[in-house]
Design a protein around this motif. Sequence first.
Motif, PDB file in Angstrom:
ATOM      1  N   GLY A 155      -3.450 -33.072   7.384  1.00 49.09           N
ATOM      2  CA  GLY A 155      -3.723 -32.845   8.716  1.00 49.09           C
ATOM      3  C   GLY A 155      -2.629 -33.469   9.596  1.00 49.09           C
ATOM      4  N   ALA A 156      -1.538 -33.503   8.986  1.00 48.19           N
ATOM      5  CA  ALA A 156      -0.190 -33.873   9.760  1.00 48.19           C
ATOM      6  C   ALA A 156       0.757 -32.768  10.128  1.00 48.19           C
ATOM      7  CB  ALA A 156       0.487 -34.784   9.102  1.00 48.19           C
ATOM      8  N   GLY A 157       0.235 -31.496  10.199  1.00 45.93           N
ATOM      9  CA  GLY A 157       0.984 -30.358  10.284  1.00 45.93           C
ATOM     10  C   GLY A 157       1.982 -30.376  11.652  1.00 45.93           C
ATOM     11  N   GLU A 158       0.938 -30.602  12.646  1.00 46.29           N
ATOM     12  CA  GLU A 158       1.461 -30.879  14.126  1.00 46.29           C
ATOM     13  C   GLU A 158       2.963 -31.889  14.217  1.00 46.29           C
ATOM     14  OE1 GLU A 158      -1.442 -31.044  16.879  1.00 46.29           O
ATOM     15  OE2 GLU A 158      -2.110 -29.225  16.651  1.00 46.29           O
ATOM     16  N   GLN A 159       2.953 -32.903  13.549  1.00 45.21           N
ATOM     17  CA  GLN A 159       3.820 -33.976  13.252  1.00 45.21           C
ATOM     18  C   GLN A 159       5.137 -33.510  12.600  1.00 45.21           C
ATOM     19  OE1 GLN A 159       0.077 -36.241  12.543  1.00 45.21           O
ATOM     20  NE2 GLN A 159       1.729 -37.778  12.187  1.00 45.21           N
ATOM     21  N   VAL A 160       5.205 -32.569  12.155  1.00 50.49           N
ATOM     22  CA  VAL A 160       6.492 -31.966  11.540  1.00 50.49           C
ATOM     23  C   VAL A 160       7.417 -31.079  12.439  1.00 50.49           C
ATOM     24  CG1 VAL A 160       7.337 -30.558   9.618  1.00 50.49           C
ATOM     25  CG2 VAL A 160       5.059 -31.364   9.266  1.00 50.49           C
ATOM     26  N   VAL A 161       8.475 -31.957  12.550  1.00 47.53           N
ATOM     27  CA  VAL A 161       9.447 -31.358  13.708  1.00 47.53           C
ATOM     28  C   VAL A 161      10.727 -30.502  12.992  1.00 47.53           C
ATOM     29  CG1 VAL A 161       8.935 -32.899  15.218  1.00 47.53           C
ATOM     30  CG2 VAL A 161      10.706 -33.323  13.692  1.00 47.53           C
ATOM     31  N   GLY A 162      10.811 -30.546  11.780  1.00 48.86           N
ATOM     32  CA  GLY A 162      11.801 -29.583  10.925  1.00 48.86           C
ATOM     33  C   GLY A 162      11.424 -29.650   9.612  1.00 48.86           C
TER      34      GLY A 162
END
Length: 316
Positions: free
Chosen positions: A74-81
């Motif tokens: 559930g942390a996909g939106e926190q991946v910036v690169g």
Amino acid sequence: HPSQTRKPAGDFVMLIMVRLKARVVLLVFLCCVELVQAEISVIDSTGARLTLSRPAQRIVSLTPHLTELLFAVGAGEQVVGTVDYSDYPPAALKIPRVGAYNSISFEAIVNLSPDLVLAWQSGNGGEMVARLRALGLPVYVDEPDSLAAIGASLGKLGQLAGTEHEAERVMIAYRQKLLDLRRVYSQQRPLSVFYQIWNDPLLTINGEHLISKVIKLCGGRNVFANAVPLVPTLSVESVIALNPQVIVASSEKHQRREWLKAWEAWPMLDAVKSGRLYFVPASLLQRHTPRLLEGAVLLCRQLDEARQQLPAADTE
């Protein structure tokens, strides 16, 4: 009398001051408690401890499997690169690239201002990890060495990203599916298996590789379990000498027909003679994510099909 009115007023002011001080002390205490509770400390696969003051909100992932794991918890939106070939789930394709897993742009990573970098020791390498840490970046190294360790990775990534509840749900489902597969297949009659991960040069995996543990889970025996290194280069003659009962090619779909057809040139192999040539998509078994068990289900069913074709005396 004036002196009779000043004293109660002074007491009232004093009472207000005491209450205000008590509230300030309470607020400071609560803030401190919150800070202590927000601190996250985990030990990574290399034994290094990583401590974050709060859950990471800007994460750079340096391998496709770690990107997939972040989405899983559930942390996909926190991946910036991330890096090339991070293609699952489809939303991962929109994330900016910082290079490939074995060749990254340190400048691009620094410019993203990450509060967490996820690395893979075997793929990224110790030198890359050391340089990232030298730049002052918090790095967590993930290197699951067993099927059970993937479940542990889910839990730790959930902690680091602040998505513990979703991570726990996925972790429980993963562990239950692994338990079910082990119960059904691990005690079946063993079959000798050659697992091909590339055709030119001819590559396989040894017994330390996670894929080999999937083969064992399904009741198979990796014929190159004792080979060195982790991913050894082979000759066709070495495969013929071990004469596996099953050959499994793990590649992309467009390579499937070519790789399996090539083995038909060697009809002396039991696997070829009896048509026990199978295919498993590389993205399922070659990434350390919950989808690996989807590949395991497919492989287990294929080995079970091959097992049914053989009399008991022909299995090991």
